[in-house]
Design an enzyme around this catalytic site. Structure first.
Site, PDB file in Angstrom:
ATOM      1  NE  ARG A 297      -2.704   0.924   3.414  1.00 54.14           N
ATOM      2  CZ  ARG A 297      -3.430   0.640   4.489  1.00 54.14           C
ATOM      3  NH1 ARG A 297      -4.673   0.208   4.332  1.00 54.14           N
ATOM      4  NH2 ARG A 297      -2.932   0.756   5.701  1.00 54.14           N
TER       5      ARG A 297
ATOM      6  CE  LYS B 219      -2.550   4.535   7.122  1.00 59.57           C
ATOM      7  NZ  LYS B 219      -3.835   5.034   7.618  1.00 59.57           N
TER       8      LYS B 219
ATOM      9  CD  GLU C 270     -11.984   5.534   4.203  1.00 63.07           C
ATOM     10  OE1 GLU C 270     -11.566   4.615   4.929  1.00 63.07           O
ATOM     11  OE2 GLU C 270     -11.306   6.006   3.281  1.00 63.07           O
TER      12      GLU C 270
END
Ligand code: PLP
Ligand code: COI
Length: 347
Positions: free
Chosen positions: A80, A184, A220
């Site tokens: 990620r 992220k 989210e």
């Protein structure tokens, strides 16, 4: 016995022994170094101070019931970070380098890993950011990768599985439709800070973001993914602007083990009314139940609040999922998937 009462810890920075870092300058990574100096010396024109070429990861080292220390799916975090760095067009550590430096960080802070009984864990925070001096808007050519850690308890500060209330974010978005929400990046969190402060002032524990284009469906929480349970189904949003959570990915597997149907799809706001259990999930929050979601809708006549209630105790299906995932992480449940990586005691 440890003298520190780790069971009282919340999700905060607590001092540790050391950090591990490496720099990539001119496309060459330096050998990782361990230091107990927690201050970086950076050029004031380093990109990170201006245009936010910065991404990070979050993972935990768990001391298991057998005394052994495990990392949970660190390869997923490495991949990620690679994808976040690709989005920012800047260098990233290889999967192998990422994992080696995380392992080193755990080993250098071995005496800071909380005991199994405390329920706490050693949270690892790998960060990657641009360090070369620049003024024009360009991606970072040179970066620093550092892994630091803190021994933490629950994210909310409450005991595990104690539900808290959330509010829909009607006036602020976390991520644009074609934006960076699926990566992220530090910038995504900067985007949510002000909205969070307002929500916290109103007494909410969590803030639930909607899709930025239509404000009609659930994306989210600012800290974690959303999942709900209904009629034997595990339901979670499917959107490119939602961070692909490693916890959520793992829970979907565990849900299947328990015979739940897994649905990744659009969740319209009205469907909130029909859910039996609602939770946030992620490394920091693990599974944290949501007791109530408030939707403050502004009408010509003023603001009305629609409340969606899920109860003041964790739902039975969510509790089962929690026990299985936490059990895999701390060795009380069988890890049939090979998700855990053992870290050796450095002594
Ligand atoms: N969504 C957001 C915005 C997060 O910050 C996090 C935390 O990392 C997650 C979801 C959960 O991801 P993971 O389960 O990989 O920790
Ligand atoms: C994590 O769960 O690791 C995160 O990065 C989320 C953050 C709110 C602490």
């Amino acid at each position: 016995m440890s003298e520190i009462d780790y069971s009282k810890r919340s999700f905060n920075y607590y001092p540790t022994n050391a950090i591990v870092f490496s720099k990539c300058v001119g496309n060459r990574w330096s050998a990782p170094e361990v230091t107990n100096d927690f201050n970086f010396s950076l050029h004031c024109f380093a990109g990170v101070f201006h245009y936010a070429p910065s991404c990070f990861e979050g993972m935990k080292a768990y001391r298991g019931v057998d005394g052994r220390v495990r990392l949970f799916r660190p390869d997923e975090n490495a991949l990620r970070m690679e994808s976040s760095a690709r989005y920012l067009d800047m260098p990233a550590p290889s999967v192998e380098m990422f994992i080696d430096m995380c392992v080193k960080c755990v080993q250098e802070n071995w005496d800071c890993i909380p005991p199994y009984e405390s329920g706490a864990s050693l949270y690892l925070r790998p960060v990657l950011f641009g360090i070369n001096p620049q003024l024009g808007i360009k991606s970072a050519a040179d970066v620093m990768f550092a892994v630091m850690c803190s021994a933490v308890g629950t994210y909310s500060g409450a005991k595990s599985l104690v539900p808290g209330a959330a509010v829909l974010s009607r006036n602020y978005d976390r991520a644009a439709t074609y934006g960076s929400g699926g990566y992220k990046l530090g910038a995504n969190y900067a985007q949510s800070l002000h909205a969070y402060n307002l929500a916290h002032k109103m007494g909410y524990r969590e803030l639930l973001f909607l899709d930025s284009a239509t404000h009609s469906h659930i994306e989210e929480f600012g800290s974690s993914n959303f999942f709900a349970i209904k009629h034997g189904c595990y339901i979670t949003p499917n959107s490119p602007s939602v961070l692909p959570s490693i916890t959520n990915k793992s829970l979907r597997k565990v849900a299947e083990e328990f015979g739940l149907k897994v649905e990744r799809r659009t969740i319209f706001i009205d469907e909130l009314e029909t859910f039996e259990e609602v939770n946030s999930c992620g490394t920091a929050v693990v599974i944290t139940p949501i007791s109530r979601i408030d939707d403050k809708v502004t009408l010509e006549s003023g603001t009305i609040t629609r409340e969606y209630r899920y109860g003041d105790v964790c739902g039975p299906v969510s509790e089962k999922l929690y026990k299985r995932i936490v059990g895999i992480q701390n060795g009380t449940e069988e890890d049939n998937y090979g998700w855990c990586m053992f870290v050796n005691d450095p002594k």
